[in-house]
Design a protein around this motif. Structure first.
Motif, PDB file in Angstrom:
ATOM      1  N   ILE A   8       0.841  -1.205   0.000  1.00 44.91           N
ATOM      2  CA  ILE A   8       0.000   0.000   0.000  1.00 44.91           C
ATOM      3  C   ILE A   8       0.874   1.252   0.000  1.00 44.91           C
ATOM      4  N   TRP A   9       1.919   1.256   0.824  1.00 45.06           N
ATOM      5  CA  TRP A   9       2.797   2.415   0.881  1.00 45.06           C
ATOM      6  C   TRP A   9       3.531   2.631  -0.444  1.00 45.06           C
ATOM      7  N   MET A  10       4.011   1.559  -1.049  1.00 43.19           N
ATOM      8  CA  MET A  10       4.719   1.690  -2.330  1.00 43.19           C
ATOM      9  C   MET A  10       3.791   2.186  -3.435  1.00 43.19           C
ATOM     10  N   MET A  11       2.556   1.726  -3.474  1.00 42.75           N
ATOM     11  CA  MET A  11       1.605   2.213  -4.480  1.00 42.75           C
ATOM     12  C   MET A  11       1.292   3.693  -4.270  1.00 42.75           C
ATOM     13  N   ALA A  12       1.193   4.112  -3.019  1.00 42.52           N
ATOM     14  CA  ALA A  12       0.931   5.531  -2.736  1.00 42.52           C
ATOM     15  C   ALA A  12       2.128   6.388  -3.131  1.00 42.52           C
ATOM     16  N   VAL A  13       3.340   5.911  -2.865  1.00 40.23           N
ATOM     17  CA  VAL A  13       4.541   6.655  -3.252  1.00 40.23           C
ATOM     18  C   VAL A  13       4.621   6.764  -4.770  1.00 40.23           C
ATOM     19  N   LEU A  14       4.372   5.682  -5.473  1.00 40.68           N
ATOM     20  CA  LEU A  14       4.423   5.723  -6.937  1.00 40.68           C
ATOM     21  C   LEU A  14       3.351   6.637  -7.517  1.00 40.68           C
ATOM     22  N   SER A  15       2.153   6.574  -6.978  1.00 34.78           N
ATOM     23  CA  SER A  15       1.078   7.413  -7.521  1.00 34.78           C
ATOM     24  C   SER A  15       1.295   8.883  -7.190  1.00 34.78           C
ATOM     25  N   SER A  16       1.823   9.184  -6.004  1.00 33.87           N
ATOM     26  CA  SER A  16       2.078  10.595  -5.681  1.00 33.87           C
ATOM     27  C   SER A  16       3.236  11.139  -6.504  1.00 33.87           C
ATOM     28  N   THR A  17       4.229  10.315  -6.788  1.00 33.64           N
ATOM     29  CA  THR A  17       5.337  10.740  -7.641  1.00 33.64           C
ATOM     30  C   THR A  17       4.844  11.048  -9.047  1.00 33.64           C
ATOM     31  N   LEU A  18       4.039  10.170  -9.590  1.00 34.11           N
ATOM     32  CA  LEU A  18       3.512  10.382 -10.930  1.00 34.11           C
ATOM     33  C   LEU A  18       2.600  11.599 -10.991  1.00 34.11           C
ATOM     34  N   SER A  19       1.721  11.748 -10.035  1.00 31.10           N
ATOM     35  CA  SER A  19       0.812  12.897 -10.056  1.00 31.10           C
ATOM     36  C   SER A  19       1.570  14.202  -9.840  1.00 31.10           C
ATOM     37  N   ALA A  20       2.589  14.208  -8.976  1.00 30.34           N
ATOM     38  CA  ALA A  20       3.396  15.412  -8.774  1.00 30.34           C
ATOM     39  C   ALA A  20       4.146  15.776 -10.042  1.00 30.34           C
ATOM     40  N   PHE A  21       4.663  14.786 -10.748  1.00 28.42           N
ATOM     41  CA  PHE A  21       5.348  15.042 -12.016  1.00 28.42           C
ATOM     42  C   PHE A  21       4.403  15.653 -13.040  1.00 28.42           C
ATOM     43  N   LEU A  22       3.204  15.099 -13.140  1.00 24.86           N
ATOM     44  CA  LEU A  22       2.248  15.613 -14.118  1.00 24.86           C
ATOM     45  C   LEU A  22       1.791  17.031 -13.777  1.00 24.86           C
ATOM     46  N   ILE A  23       1.577  17.318 -12.504  1.00 25.41           N
ATOM     47  CA  ILE A  23       1.187  18.665 -12.096  1.00 25.41           C
ATOM     48  C   ILE A  23       2.317  19.649 -12.365  1.00 25.41           C
TER      49      ILE A  23
END
Length: 101
Positions: free
Chosen positions: A70-85
């Motif tokens: 769960i933590w790794m999926m949250a880190v990956l999704s926040s990294t991707l969303s931060a990059f896109l923003i």
């Protein structure tokens, strides 16, 4: 209460503190990139500490692996969303010409 429960509670409270710090950074910082930095760093650390506290409380291998996932999926999704923003912010921002402050 035994020592494991006290340690888990302390780590959970520390994780909540980092979530609060990220929220304050989101509300108080002046620009998009500063807000994004505060939110992603603090929330990833906060979630990591909360997962660690829950893993100490659960203490089963299946529960620890699930919390790590769960933590790794949250880190990956926040990294991707931060990059896109940040990419969208960079593409839309008008930068002043050199020498025209």
């Amino acid at each position: 209460m035994n020592l494991d429960e006290l340690l888990a509670i302390a780590i959970l409270l520390l994780g909540c503190f980092f979530f609060l710090a990220g929220t304050v950074g989101l509300l108080r910082f002046p620009d998009t990139l500063s807000r994004l930095h505060a939110l992603t760093k603090a929330d990833n650390l906060g979630l990591g500490l909360i997962c660690l506290g829950l893993a100490i409380h659960d203490a089963t291998l299946a529960g620890i692996v699930l919390l790590l996932f769960i933590w790794m999926m949250a880190v990956l999704s926040s990294t991707l969303s931060a990059f896109l923003i940040a990419r969208r912010h960079h593409a839309r921002k008008e930068y002043p010409e050199a020498g025209h402050d």
